[in-house]
Design a protein around this motif. Sequence first.
Motif, mmCIF file in Angstrom:
data_model
loop_
_atom_site.group_PDB
_atom_site.id
_atom_site.type_symbol
_atom_site.label_atom_id
_atom_site.label_comp_id
_atom_site.label_asym_id
_atom_site.label_seq_id
_atom_site.Cartn_x
_atom_site.Cartn_y
_atom_site.Cartn_z
ATOM 1 N N LEU A 84 0.753 -1.396 -0.006
ATOM 2 C CA LEU A 84 -0.027 0.034 -0.046
ATOM 3 C C LEU A 84 0.674 1.335 0.225
ATOM 4 C CD1 LEU A 84 -2.889 -0.999 2.195
ATOM 5 C CD2 LEU A 84 -2.823 -0.867 0.087
ATOM 6 N N ARG A 85 1.794 1.356 0.817
ATOM 7 C CA ARG A 85 2.772 2.438 0.941
ATOM 8 C C ARG A 85 3.538 2.692 -0.590
ATOM 9 N NH1 ARG A 85 7.102 3.788 6.013
ATOM 10 N NH2 ARG A 85 7.486 5.713 5.039
ATOM 11 N N HIS A 86 3.917 1.470 -1.086
ATOM 12 C CA HIS A 86 4.589 1.645 -2.484
ATOM 13 C C HIS A 86 3.709 2.048 -3.392
ATOM 14 C CE1 HIS A 86 6.196 -0.051 -6.396
ATOM 15 N NE2 HIS A 86 7.389 0.073 -5.635
ATOM 16 N N VAL B 160 12.698 2.835 -4.904
ATOM 17 C CA VAL B 160 13.882 3.589 -4.267
ATOM 18 C C VAL B 160 13.333 4.488 -2.865
ATOM 19 C CG1 VAL B 160 15.557 5.156 -4.443
ATOM 20 C CG2 VAL B 160 15.477 3.425 -6.004
ATOM 21 N N VAL B 161 12.111 5.088 -3.454
ATOM 22 C CA VAL B 161 11.684 6.315 -2.376
ATOM 23 C C VAL B 161 11.007 5.665 -1.273
ATOM 24 C CG1 VAL B 161 10.148 8.160 -1.950
ATOM 25 C CG2 VAL B 161 11.443 8.035 -4.314
ATOM 26 N N THR B 162 10.111 4.658 -1.511
ATOM 27 C CA THR B 162 9.550 3.714 -0.408
ATOM 28 C C THR B 162 10.825 3.281 0.595
ATOM 29 O OG1 THR B 162 7.789 3.087 -1.628
ATOM 30 C CG2 THR B 162 8.393 1.634 0.311
ATOM 31 N N LEU B 163 11.761 2.419 0.124
ATOM 32 C CA LEU B 163 12.991 1.931 0.926
ATOM 33 C C LEU B 163 13.683 3.171 1.630
ATOM 34 C CD1 LEU B 163 14.170 -0.823 -1.401
ATOM 35 C CD2 LEU B 163 12.900 -1.087 0.659
ATOM 36 N N CYS B 164 13.973 4.130 0.841
ATOM 37 C CA CYS B 164 14.618 5.173 1.581
ATOM 38 C C CYS B 164 13.795 6.017 2.790
ATOM 39 C CB CYS B 164 15.032 6.511 0.682
ATOM 40 S SG CYS B 164 16.477 6.040 -0.518
ATOM 41 N N LEU B 165 12.691 5.980 2.667
ATOM 42 C CA LEU B 165 11.736 6.455 3.570
ATOM 43 C C LEU B 165 11.606 5.616 4.895
ATOM 44 C CD1 LEU B 165 8.922 8.200 1.741
ATOM 45 C CD2 LEU B 165 10.746 9.284 2.675
ATOM 46 N N MET B 166 11.352 4.242 4.569
ATOM 47 C CA MET B 166 11.731 3.423 5.550
ATOM 48 C C MET B 166 12.871 3.078 6.256
ATOM 49 S SD MET B 166 9.494 0.054 3.699
ATOM 50 C CE MET B 166 9.505 -1.067 5.330
ATOM 51 N N GLY B 167 13.827 3.481 5.394
ATOM 52 C CA GLY B 167 15.387 3.601 6.142
ATOM 53 C C GLY B 167 15.424 4.955 6.995
ATOM 54 N N HIS B 168 14.694 6.007 6.509
ATOM 55 C CA HIS B 168 14.939 7.276 7.315
ATOM 56 C C HIS B 168 14.193 7.234 8.448
ATOM 57 C CE1 HIS B 168 15.547 11.496 7.961
ATOM 58 N NE2 HIS B 168 14.386 11.653 8.187
#
Length: 355
Positions: free
Chosen positions: A10-12, A74-82
């Motif tokens: 859903l987030r992606h 890429v944005v989804t994973l970066c936001l999850m990492g941040h």
Amino acid sequence: MSLLFRYIFLRHARLLLLIMGLGVGIYLLTDLVERVDIFIEAGSGIGLILQYFGVRLPSIVAQILPAVFLLATVVTLCLMGHSRELVALHAGGISFATVAVTLVICGVFWGAVQFGCSQFLAAAGERYSQQIWQEEVRKKDLDDRTLDDVWFMEDGWTVSIKTLRADGSGTGFSAFHVRDGNADVDVIVHAPKVTGSENGWTAVDVVRLYPDSYRRESLPSLTLDLHQNPELFFSTETSNLQQLPLWQLGDAINQLGAAGSNVDGLRTVWHGKIAYAASLVVMALLGAAIVSRFSNVYIAVAISMAGTFIMYALTMFGESLGQRGALPPFMAAWGPDVLLLIIASARLYFVSVRR
């Protein structure tokens, strides 16, 4: 369906749809700027312009979806990492590889969406938009198109047509029939006019010759049991065959191949339609590989855009080689996916071993 999958999907998907809207808007704006003068000169109304771009939307979505999917990944994973979500998942026993596999499943879903969109809505929309552009804007009658020196082979017949129109009518018709298992010509047909369709080719004012007996016949008309579709020649000439759905393109390849045409380019396109949809799975792994090395969202997005450019360049290069016969169609179409898949998988394997 696990809670993790629903959360990531859903987030992606929200990010993908947002980026898709921006991408489609930029694409349409660029296309409109390039064509607005032509629309104005043709006196096209707002309704026709909206109709033209409206039917092209599925094609645009299908074209840019792999790039959009990579950016969303890429944005989804970066936001999850941040937000330390990846760290929390790792602490809870869920590895980064599990997250990557979840994104691969997302890639399978959106790949199916891309394939369905491109083979159903986009194929019909592109044909309709070309009809609007040629007939309503350019004021051209598509039935007035002609080809010179057309020939094909079917069921022992070798057919030559001096001039062929898009409606199937032609002039300067000649057909030579060869016996099965023999190189000798047993029937020759000449006619000044012919009309062809998938249901048969009918010649008018026919002269039929039998070389073995030196016999000559004059007939008012003669229908030959030929099923070659005249539209295929014009589709090949204008590259419209590449826009056909996968199954129709396969039928066209079989017909043109049986008629003696070189279909390596079309076979490359056929494989490319499947490979392009499958590229979303590759993009899922590539996005995970990029974020595993660069967690900064700006750097990751920049690298993903570069990766998108490389993918499109490799796809065009492979298609060019396939059409020229320098590479087998399968290798030319699937080569870019395989290359990026190897690079992404190697990076993810290195990360998993190091961790």
